[in-house]
Design an enzyme around this catalytic site. Structure first.
Site, short mmCIF file in Angstrom:
data_model
loop_
_atom_site.label_atom_id
_atom_site.label_comp_id
_atom_site.label_asym_id
_atom_site.label_seq_id
_atom_site.Cartn_x
_atom_site.Cartn_y
_atom_site.Cartn_z
N GLU A 55 8.77 8.47 -60.23
CA GLU A 55 10.15 8.16 -59.95
C GLU A 55 10.57 6.75 -59.23
O GLU A 55 9.51 6.08 -58.32
CB GLU A 55 10.77 9.21 -59.08
CG GLU A 55 10.65 10.56 -59.55
CD GLU A 55 10.70 11.69 -58.45
OE1 GLU A 55 11.28 12.67 -59.10
OE2 GLU A 55 10.29 11.43 -57.55
N LYS A 68 11.64 2.69 -53.70
CA LYS A 68 10.43 3.30 -53.61
C LYS A 68 9.87 3.74 -54.86
O LYS A 68 10.78 3.96 -55.88
CB LYS A 68 10.63 4.37 -52.80
CG LYS A 68 9.33 5.11 -52.56
CD LYS A 68 9.17 6.30 -51.53
CE LYS A 68 9.84 7.55 -52.00
NZ LYS A 68 9.64 8.54 -50.84
N ASP A 160 -1.13 29.06 -46.72
CA ASP A 160 -1.43 28.49 -47.98
C ASP A 160 -2.22 29.21 -48.74
O ASP A 160 -3.00 29.99 -48.48
CB ASP A 160 -2.13 27.01 -47.48
CG ASP A 160 -2.22 26.03 -48.74
OD1 ASP A 160 -1.55 24.93 -48.59
OD2 ASP A 160 -2.79 26.33 -49.76
N GLY A 224 9.49 21.43 -51.24
CA GLY A 224 8.85 21.30 -52.11
C GLY A 224 9.42 21.49 -53.52
O GLY A 224 8.77 20.65 -54.40
N GLY A 225 10.56 22.17 -53.65
CA GLY A 225 11.33 22.18 -55.01
C GLY A 225 11.99 20.86 -55.14
O GLY A 225 13.02 20.77 -54.61
N ASP A 226 11.45 19.85 -55.88
CA ASP A 226 12.21 18.53 -56.09
C ASP A 226 12.25 17.91 -57.30
O ASP A 226 12.34 16.71 -57.44
CB ASP A 226 11.62 17.68 -55.03
CG ASP A 226 10.03 17.43 -55.20
OD1 ASP A 226 9.52 17.87 -56.07
OD2 ASP A 226 9.53 16.59 -54.38
N LYS A 230 11.12 22.85 -61.04
CA LYS A 230 10.03 23.21 -59.94
C LYS A 230 11.19 23.64 -58.71
O LYS A 230 11.83 22.76 -57.93
CB LYS A 230 9.55 21.81 -59.47
CG LYS A 230 8.48 21.80 -58.64
CD LYS A 230 7.87 20.12 -58.49
CE LYS A 230 7.01 20.27 -57.41
NZ LYS A 230 7.40 19.12 -56.54
N SER A 291 16.03 20.32 -49.82
CA SER A 291 15.68 18.90 -49.71
C SER A 291 15.09 18.48 -50.88
O SER A 291 14.00 18.98 -51.39
CB SER A 291 14.45 18.67 -48.35
OG SER A 291 13.79 17.80 -48.53
N VAL A 292 15.23 17.40 -51.43
CA VAL A 292 14.62 16.67 -52.64
C VAL A 292 14.22 15.16 -52.26
O VAL A 292 13.11 14.84 -53.05
CB VAL A 292 15.70 16.76 -54.15
CG1 VAL A 292 15.81 18.08 -54.42
CG2 VAL A 292 16.72 15.91 -53.85
P1 NAD Z 1 0.02 18.88 -51.32
O1 NAD Z 1 -0.31 19.07 -52.66
O2 NAD Z 1 -0.93 18.17 -50.51
O3 NAD Z 1 0.20 20.28 -50.80
C1 NAD Z 1 0.80 21.49 -51.42
C2 NAD Z 1 0.05 22.64 -50.80
O4 NAD Z 1 0.87 23.99 -51.33
C3 NAD Z 1 -1.29 22.85 -51.10
O5 NAD Z 1 -2.03 23.08 -50.19
C4 NAD Z 1 -1.33 24.19 -52.00
O6 NAD Z 1 -2.42 24.85 -51.90
C5 NAD Z 1 0.06 24.84 -51.47
N1 NAD Z 1 0.61 25.91 -52.35
C6 NAD Z 1 0.77 25.70 -53.92
N2 NAD Z 1 1.42 27.06 -54.24
C7 NAD Z 1 1.67 27.87 -53.16
C8 NAD Z 1 2.14 28.91 -52.85
N3 NAD Z 1 2.46 29.82 -53.85
N4 NAD Z 1 2.04 29.47 -51.48
C9 NAD Z 1 1.31 28.78 -50.48
N5 NAD Z 1 1.02 27.52 -50.91
C10 NAD Z 1 0.95 26.94 -51.95
O7 NAD Z 1 1.60 18.46 -51.71
P2 NAD Z 1 2.56 17.56 -50.38
O8 NAD Z 1 2.16 16.28 -50.35
O9 NAD Z 1 2.25 18.28 -48.92
O10 NAD Z 1 3.75 18.05 -51.13
C11 NAD Z 1 4.41 19.21 -51.15
C12 NAD Z 1 5.62 19.32 -51.95
O11 NAD Z 1 6.55 18.63 -51.39
C13 NAD Z 1 5.24 18.67 -53.40
O12 NAD Z 1 6.15 19.44 -54.37
C14 NAD Z 1 6.23 17.31 -53.02
O13 NAD Z 1 6.72 16.87 -54.47
C15 NAD Z 1 7.23 17.61 -52.44
N6 NAD Z 1 7.64 16.60 -51.18
C16 NAD Z 1 9.28 16.35 -51.11
C17 NAD Z 1 9.59 15.91 -50.37
C18 NAD Z 1 11.07 15.54 -50.31
O14 NAD Z 1 11.77 14.62 -49.54
N7 NAD Z 1 11.75 16.71 -50.36
C19 NAD Z 1 8.72 14.67 -49.92
C20 NAD Z 1 7.48 14.55 -50.26
C21 NAD Z 1 7.03 15.65 -50.79
#
Ligand code: NAD
Length: 335
Positions: A55, A68, A160, A224-226, A230, A291-292
Site C-alpha cells: 500500500e 508511507k 494468541d 487487525g481487520g484492515d 479481512k 482501526s485500519v
Molecule cells: P503479526 O503477524 O506479528 O502478529 C499477528 C498475531 O496474530 C500472530 O502472533 C498470530 O499467531 C495471531 N493470530 C492469528 N489469528 C489469530 C486468532 N484467530 N486468534 C488469536 N491470535 C491469532 O502481525 P502484527 O504486525 O502484530 O499485525 C497484526 C495485524 O494488525 C495485521 O493484520 C496488520 O495488518 C494489522 N495492523 C493494523 C494497523 C492499523 O493501523 N490498524 C497497523 C499495523 C498493523
C-alpha cells in the site's frame, strides 16, 4: 535529507523512553486530527496479491507532504519474515524537496499504538483497568505500553493461537511492571476485560470476537481487520455498538464496517476529538474503534520525528539527490 534507519530509531526510543515517545506522539496525532479539514484525504492505494497487500498512503496539509509504503503479508512468518514492514518520506510542499526519509516499521507500531490509546482515552469507560489482547505479535507490546502511558492500564490478559508468541510478549515485558496472564482461549482472555484489543493477522474474514463475548460497557480496539475481506469482529457486535473510524471512505472498503450496509452509521474520530460529536454516552455503551490506519497518522509521526531529531545524531545525511553548482546542469555531475 535526513535519513533515520532502524538503528537510529531504536536508539531514539530507548534514549527517550517508549512511553514518553508514545505520549508525545499522541499529542501530535490529536493536534493533526483536530485540523482534519486542512488535509488532502484519499483512500490508500492498495495492490493486492494472493499472499498480501502493498500500500501507498499519501497526504498533505499544504505545508508538508508525507507518504508511507507498507505491506501486509500474514503468511510471511513461515519464511521468517515480518507481516508488516514500512518506510516513509516527509517533504516540504514549497520546493517539493524531501526532508526526512525514515524507517516506518517501528514507527507504524508506535503510531498505531498511540492512536489506539488516544481513541480509548476518549471512548473507554471511566476507570477501565484491564485489557484483553488477542493476537500478541509485532504490534502487541507497543499497544501495551501505549495503554499504560495514556490510560494507566497495566493488567493484560493475553491470547494468541500460537502460545509461544504470547510467551514472547511476557518475556519482552516482564521487567516493565505489567501484570500479565496468558489465557487458553479468546473467551477466557475477554472475561472481566474493560477493553479488548484484537490484533491478529489473517487474510480472511475471521471471527476473533463473537457477539456473546462482548458485554455492556466494553471498548473494542480492533486493529487487525484492515483490508478488503479481512475482518475480526462478528457483524452482530457492530450492530449493537457505536463505531468510530479514522476516514469513513477508506474504512468502508477496508474496515470491520465493510460487513455492514452502506448506510450503517459511523463517527469519524476528528469529530469526537474536536468535540463536534459525542463518543460514549452511557456506561453500558459498547464502543468500537474500527482501526485500519490512515495516512494522517503516518504524517503525524513523520512530523513528530522530524521535529524531535532535528540537529541531533539520530539521523544521517542521505545523498538521495545531488547538490548542483548550477541548478540547471545535472549532467555536470558526470563530467
Ligand atoms: P503479526 O503477524 O506479528 O502478529 C499477528 C498475531 O496474530 C500472530 O502472533 C498470530 O499467531 C495471531 N493470530 C492469528 N489469528 C489469530 C486468532 N484467530 N486468534 C488469536 N491470535 C491469532 O502481525 P502484527 O504486525 O502484530 O499485525 C497484526 C495485524 O494488525 C495485521 O493484520 C496488520 O495488518 C494489522 N495492523 C493494523 C494497523 C492499523 O493501523 N490498524 C497497523 C499495523 C498493523
Amino acid at each position: 535529507m535526513k535519513y533515520t534507519g532502524v538503528n537510529n530509531m531504536v536508539r531514539f526510543i530507548k534514549d527517550h523512553g517508549i512511553e514518553t515517545v508514545i505520549t508525545e506522539l499522541a499529542q501530535y496525532l490529536e493536534h493533526d486530527f483536530k485540523r482534519w479539514e486542512e488535509f488532502d484525504k484519499t483512500p490508500r492505494y492498495a495492490s493486492h496479491s494472493k499472499g498480501g497487500v502493498i500500500e501507498l498512503m499519501p497526504t498533505s496539509d499544504g505545508q508538508q507532504f508525507g507518504f508511507k509504503y507498507v505491506n501486509g503479508h500474514p503468511g510471511n512468518y513461515k519464511k521468517d519474515l515480518q507481516t508488516v514492514i514500512a518506510f516513509g518520506v516527509l517533504s516540504e510542499v514549497e520546493t517539493g524537496y524531501p526532508i526526512l526519509f525514515s524507517e516506518m516499521t517501528i514507527a507504524t507500531a508506535l503510531r498505531t499504538a498511540a492512536m489506539s490509546a488516544l481513541v480509548a482515552k476518549y471512548l473507554a469507560k471511566e476507570g477501565s483497568k484491564t485489557m484483553a489482547m488477542i493476537g500478541n505479535g509485532c504490534q502487541a507490546e507497543f499497544q501495551a505500553h501505549a495503554f499504560r502511558a495514556l490510560l494507566g492500564i497495566d493488567e493484560l490478559r493475553l491470547y494468541d493461537i500460537d502460545k509461544s508468541v504470547s510467551e514472547k510478549m511476557v518475556k519482552n515485558l516482564e521487567t516493565h511492571g505489567f501484570n500479565m496472564s496468558i489465557c487458553n482461549s479468546s473467551q477466557e482472555a475477554v472475561k472481566r476485560a474493560d477493553i479488548i484489543t484484537t490484533c491478529t493477522a489473517d487474510k480472511k474474514n475471521a471471527t476473533i470476537l463473537s457477539d456473546n463475548m462482548v458485554g455492556a460497557g466494553v471498548h473494542i480496539n480492533a486493529i487487525g481487520g484492515d483490508c478488503p475481506g479481512k475482518t475480526e469482529l462478528h457483524a452482530d457486535i457492530l450492530s449493537r455498538a457505536k463505531v468510530f473510524v479514522e476516514y469513513e471512505e477508506q474504512s468502508r472498503i477496508e474496515g470491520e464496517i465493510q460487513q455492514m450496509p452502506e448506510d450503517f452509521e459511523v463517527t469519524e474520530l476528528w469529530q469526537i476529538f474536536s468535540g463536534e460529536k459525542q463518543g460514549r454516552a452511557l456506561e453500558s455503551d459498547i464502543t468500537v474503534f474500527d482501526s485500519v490506519g490512515f495516512a494522517v497518522e503516518d504524517f503525524s509521526i513523520l512530523r513528530y520525528l522530524n521535529d524531535k531529531i532535528d540537529s541531533t545524531d539520530y539521523y544521517e545525511e542521505l545523498d538521495l539527490f545531488g547538490t548542483l553548482d548550477d541548478s540547471r546542469n545535472l549532467f555536470g555531475l558526470l563530467t
